[in-house]
Scaffold this active site. Structure first.
Site, PDB file in Angstrom:
ATOM      1  N   LYS A 107      39.874  41.381  46.214  1.00 54.96           N
ATOM      2  CA  LYS A 107      38.468  41.162  45.881  1.00 54.96           C
ATOM      3  C   LYS A 107      37.697  42.431  46.189  1.00 54.96           C
ATOM      4  O   LYS A 107      38.061  43.167  47.106  1.00 54.96           O
ATOM      5  CB  LYS A 107      37.900  40.000  46.728  1.00 54.96           C
ATOM      6  CG  LYS A 107      36.660  39.391  46.146  1.00 54.96           C
ATOM      7  CD  LYS A 107      37.035  38.506  44.978  1.00 54.96           C
ATOM      8  CE  LYS A 107      35.994  37.497  44.628  1.00 54.96           C
ATOM      9  NZ  LYS A 107      36.585  36.411  43.837  1.00 54.96           N
TER      10      LYS A 107
HETATM   11  N1  GLU Z   1      36.152  36.206  40.169  1.00 56.86           N
HETATM   12  C1  GLU Z   1      36.934  35.134  39.643  1.00 56.86           C
HETATM   13  C2  GLU Z   1      37.530  34.303  40.752  1.00 56.86           C
HETATM   14  O1  GLU Z   1      37.044  34.282  41.845  1.00 56.86           O
HETATM   15  C3  GLU Z   1      37.963  35.621  38.634  1.00 56.86           C
HETATM   16  C4  GLU Z   1      38.952  36.608  39.145  1.00 56.86           C
HETATM   17  C5  GLU Z   1      39.815  37.223  38.069  1.00 56.86           C
HETATM   18  O2  GLU Z   1      39.697  36.854  36.919  1.00 56.86           O
HETATM   19  O3  GLU Z   1      40.598  38.116  38.426  1.00 56.86           O
HETATM   20  O4  GLU Z   1      38.477  33.599  40.570  1.00 56.86           O
END
Ligand code: GLU
Length: 420
Positions: A107
């Site tokens: 993240k």
């Molecule tokens: N931000 C989204 C999540 O928390 C998508 C992450 C992604 O597609 O890599 O799942």
């Protein structure tokens, strides 16, 4: 490590420890998995429109890549912390493993309020942040995507900056990018739709028919909440409660979601929306609805809110919407409220991100119909696996979901062994 002192990271770790205990996870594996692999701290200097330079704190935390490249969004939020990003990176690892995607967890975050900056400032920020991370991201290494405060435009800037630095177009470095540069059909809608697919499975399990008499309350009217609302409406359910930063709104006859979306498009928020009566944001969570979807930010359901919930199904569209204390109450109430935990309920986004990545690698693009069909298939399968685990081990749904994910990661770690 630095993140160990952050209360949000401590919450993720506590959840992990509990699950590790419940499944008697090998101590050596558990010790490794309770810490992310790597954290990158960046201070990002940006020239503002007025000529001054401002510096923003930014992070990328890579939790685990045993099953495939690190994967996870980048959030722009004024209060994001290293610990929060670390917690979210761990949840991404479990999320990808629950969906059985060949991806790990990561993240990113930048401490900025994107609503207070111009398009140019946000572009400069995104480009500088990307250039600082060029050695750590890539289609086989770590693949960012949108999250709170970022969108497909942000991903286009990441893709362009990365490609400029490498010397050729590399669309696979991000997912959630515009269709024009290799994005996937259905990616924007995927998280909201996925939430509804899991609710459909939960309803089957509870012998509830979703239709006219089903009332739905949705906290947050951003990408996740609004697309979930559209899908619920399509199923014939009544979305009776919605909210955004401007407050909550109730209409017992059910909102016309497209109408509400048009209003937000024009006015930037639901402020002044007269199709419903004004209530507080918290009232939306505790509304007398059959289904409640927290799809705003984290830590919304504390012990007080959890005790006041009136729904039969709680589908966590947001990441980490429930606090540790809230969870304790939900555990006690699990006979009345079926919780579909975030790592399962909102996994539709990363699942279509995976489809986007695969389509990019194949240079062959699928139809929207194929994407939605495959998404529904994977969400249904994951829901069933979590439900089976829940029944077998007689544990809370969140524990069951994380057990499924952790089990898969643990197996992969054992197969690969410890280097050197
Ligand atoms: N931000 C989204 C999540 O928390 C998508 C992450 C992604 O597609 O890599 O799942």
């Amino acid at each position: 490590m630095e993140w160990d002192n952050d209360p949000i990271y401590q919450m993720a770790q506590r959840q992990f420890d509990e699950v590790a205990d419940a499944m008697s996870l090998d101590r050596n594996l558990a010790n490794r998995l309770r810490e992310p692999d790597r954290g990158i701290l960046i201070s990002v200097p940006i020239r503002m429109e007025d000529g001054n330079v401002k510096v923003f704190d930014a992070y990328r935390v890579q939790h685990n890549d045993t099953r495939g490249p690190y994967k996870g969004g980048i959030r722009y939020a004024p209060d994001v912390t290293l610990g929060e990003v670390a917690a979210l990176s761990m949840w991404m690892t479990w999320k990808c493993a629950i969906m059985n995607l060949p991806l790990g967890g990561a993240k990113g975050g930048v401490r900025i309020d994107p609503t207070k900056h111009s398009r140019l400032e946000l572009q400069r920020l995104t480009r500088r942040y990307t250039s600082e991370m060029v050695g750590f991201i890539g289609p086989q290494q770590d693949i960012p995507a949108p999250d709170m405060g970022t969108n497909e435009q942000t991903m286009a800037w990441v893709m362009d900056t990365y490609s400029q630095l490498k010397g050729y177009a590399i669309p696979g470095v991000v997912t959630g990018k515009p269709i024009a540069i290799g994005g996937s059909l259905g990616r924007t809608e995927a998280t909201g739709r996925g939430v509804v697919y899991t609710v459909m499975e939960a309803a089957k399990h509870l012998n509830i028919t979703l239709g006219e008499s089903t009332k739905v309350a949705i906290q947050g009217f951003g990408n996740v909440g609004s697309h979930a609302a559209l899908k619920f409406e399509k199923l014939g359910c009544k979305v009776t409660h919605i909210s955004d930063v401007s407050g909550g709104y109730v209409n017992t006859k059910g909102f016309n979601i497209q109408h509400a979306l048009d209003y937000v498009e024009k006015n930037k928020s639901l402020k002044g929306y007269t199709e419903g009566d004004s209530i507080s944001q918290k009232d939306v969570l505790t509304a007398p609805a059959d289904i409640v979807v927290p799809a705003a930010t984290g830590h919304q359901i504390d012990e007080k809110v959890a005790a006041q919930l009136k729904c039969r199904i709680l589908a966590e569209g947001a990441n980490g919407p429930t606090t540790t204390e809230g969870d304790r109450v939900l555990k006690e109430r699990q006979k009345d409220i079926l919780v579909i935990p975030d790592v399962l309920a909102n996994a539709g986004g990363v699942t279509v991100s995976y489809f986007e990545w695969v389509q990019g690698l194949q240079n062959f693009f699928w139809s929207a119909k194929e994407i939605n069909r495959e998404l529904a298939k994977l969400m249904t399968k994951a829901f069933e696996e979590v439900m089976e685990t829940q029944k077998k081990h007689k544990v809370f749904m969140r524990t069951a979901a994380q057990m499924v994910g952790i089990e898969r990661v643990a197996k992969a770690m054992l197969a690969r062994g410890l280097y050197p």
